[in-house]
Design an enzyme around this catalytic site. Structure first.
Site, short mmCIF file in Angstrom:
data_model
loop_
_atom_site.label_atom_id
_atom_site.label_comp_id
_atom_site.label_asym_id
_atom_site.label_seq_id
_atom_site.Cartn_x
_atom_site.Cartn_y
_atom_site.Cartn_z
N GLU A 68 -1.93 -2.86 -8.38
CA GLU A 68 -3.08 -2.81 -7.07
C GLU A 68 -3.58 -1.02 -6.63
O GLU A 68 -2.96 -0.41 -6.46
CB GLU A 68 -3.17 -4.10 -6.28
CG GLU A 68 -1.81 -3.54 -5.01
CD GLU A 68 -2.11 -2.73 -3.81
OE1 GLU A 68 -3.56 -3.13 -3.85
OE2 GLU A 68 -1.80 -1.80 -3.62
N HIS A 106 -4.74 -5.06 -1.59
CA HIS A 106 -6.11 -5.47 -0.22
C HIS A 106 -7.41 -6.20 -0.48
O HIS A 106 -8.59 -5.97 -0.70
CB HIS A 106 -6.28 -3.77 -0.67
CG HIS A 106 -5.30 -2.90 0.10
ND1 HIS A 106 -4.83 -2.18 -1.09
CD2 HIS A 106 -5.62 -2.22 0.54
CE1 HIS A 106 -4.02 -1.13 -0.51
NE2 HIS A 106 -4.28 -0.97 0.86
N SER A 165 0.97 -1.04 -0.24
CA SER A 165 -0.04 -0.11 -0.04
C SER A 165 0.95 0.83 -0.31
O SER A 165 1.23 1.45 -0.76
CB SER A 165 -1.28 -0.04 1.02
OG SER A 165 -1.81 0.50 0.98
#
Length: 312
Positions: free
Chosen positions: A207, A276, A109
């Site tokens: 992502e 995620h 992330s």
């Protein structure tokens, strides 16, 4: 490329929070899993700090990272969570310290910014994988996700196949190259900085979470006009959680991905459970990888070495 040394039972590992503030109860809930792996957990001095939407001041978060890399008894560094903040400290990191003390660095992330800056400044292989408070502490943390921590103890090549999840070919082909990337919005945020992601000849993982199709469109457009899509050897499209459009009229995420990737004349596959999501398949970044639309596979070299002398 510098691959860190593998872990052994009894090793000390550090937990830091280089981005957003943590939930200490969730951290406490995650520690037993790491201990069951045979690891001894050491918390960063400032890991419980809060500074608005940051886990302490920039200096405090830097100090924890520097202390963990400098400490010879710490064999790996795991990030507690993402959120926001790593881009604020990337220019202040001591990359010479990191290069001279290579060790496992794990997260995803917002940690994408540090994966990119550390790899491009030092050559160190890092790991895109689930984090303590945002993943390990959750009730749906699953066996497959947990099993990918084994790569840190027993390094071997890994092949992602449709036995893990259905994969979809957006653009056919086969390519080999260094696996890089991570969170799409963080990749875009490096553009125009000293840490701009180099995609030339690379297999790029993307992502994200909470980004509607029009926002993904905007980010892919920025990568396209900056030449990053054309430079890459191929793309691994991971999970895009909570991406449903809220606009009355919208393209779907699939339509957006097809528009940017379909005619690239290089392999682009989607459906990878990386990001995620659960399962969350952890992979090393900075290692050689091979992506094939014919076999529908992503083959990845190991990210750690068996013995320290292989690093030197």
């Amino acid at each position: 490329m510098i691959r860190p040394e593998k872990l052994q039972k009894g090793d000390h590992i550090g937990i830091v929070a280089p981005a957003g503030p943590i939930d200490i109860e969730k951290l406490k809930a995650a520690v037993p899993f790491l201990e069951q792996l045979g690891l001894r957990v050491v918390l960063g001095k400032y890991v419980q700090k809060t500074n608005g939407y940051l886990a302490g001041t920039d200096q405090e978060r830097l100090d924890d990272l520097h202390d963990m890399f400098a400490n010879p008894s710490i064999k790996a560094i795991f990030c507690a969570r993402g959120g926001y903040g790593t881009g604020r400290i990337a220019s202040k990191l001591d990359y010479e310290l990191i290069k001279n003390n290579p060790k496992i660095f794990w997260g995803y992330s917002d940690i994408t910014y540090l994966h990119t800056s550390i790899r491009q400044k030092t050559g160190l292989v890092t790991f895109h994988g689930p984090m303590a408070t945002s993943d390990i502490a959750k009730d749906d943390f699953d066996e497959l996700t947990a099993s990918r921590f084994n790569q840190l103890f027993d390094p071997e090549a890994f092949t992602y196949t449709e036995q893990i999840s259905p994969l979809h070919v957006i653009s056919p082909g086969k390519a080999e190259g260094e696996l890089v990337g991570g969170n799409l919005s963080l990749i875009v945020s490096t553009l125009g900085t000293p840490f701009e992601m180099d995609t030339k000849g690379k297999i790029v993982l993307i992502e994200d979470i909470g980004e509607e199709p029009y926002k993904v469109d905007g980010m892919l457009n920025q990568l396209e006009v900056s030449g990053k899509l054309a430079d890459a050897a191929g793309f691994v499209v991971g999970d895009f959680a909570n991406a449903a459009p809220t606009l009355d009229s919208s393209l779907t995420l699939t339509e957006v991905l097809n528009e940017y990737f379909h005619a690239l004349n290089k392999p682009v596959l989607s459906g990878f459970k990386i990001g995620h999501c659960f399962p969350h398949v952890a992979v090393p970044l900075g290692v050689k990888a091979s992506l094939s639309s014919n076999k529908k596979t992503l083959e990845v070299d190991p990210g750690v070495v068996k013995e320290l002398e292989e690093i030197l």
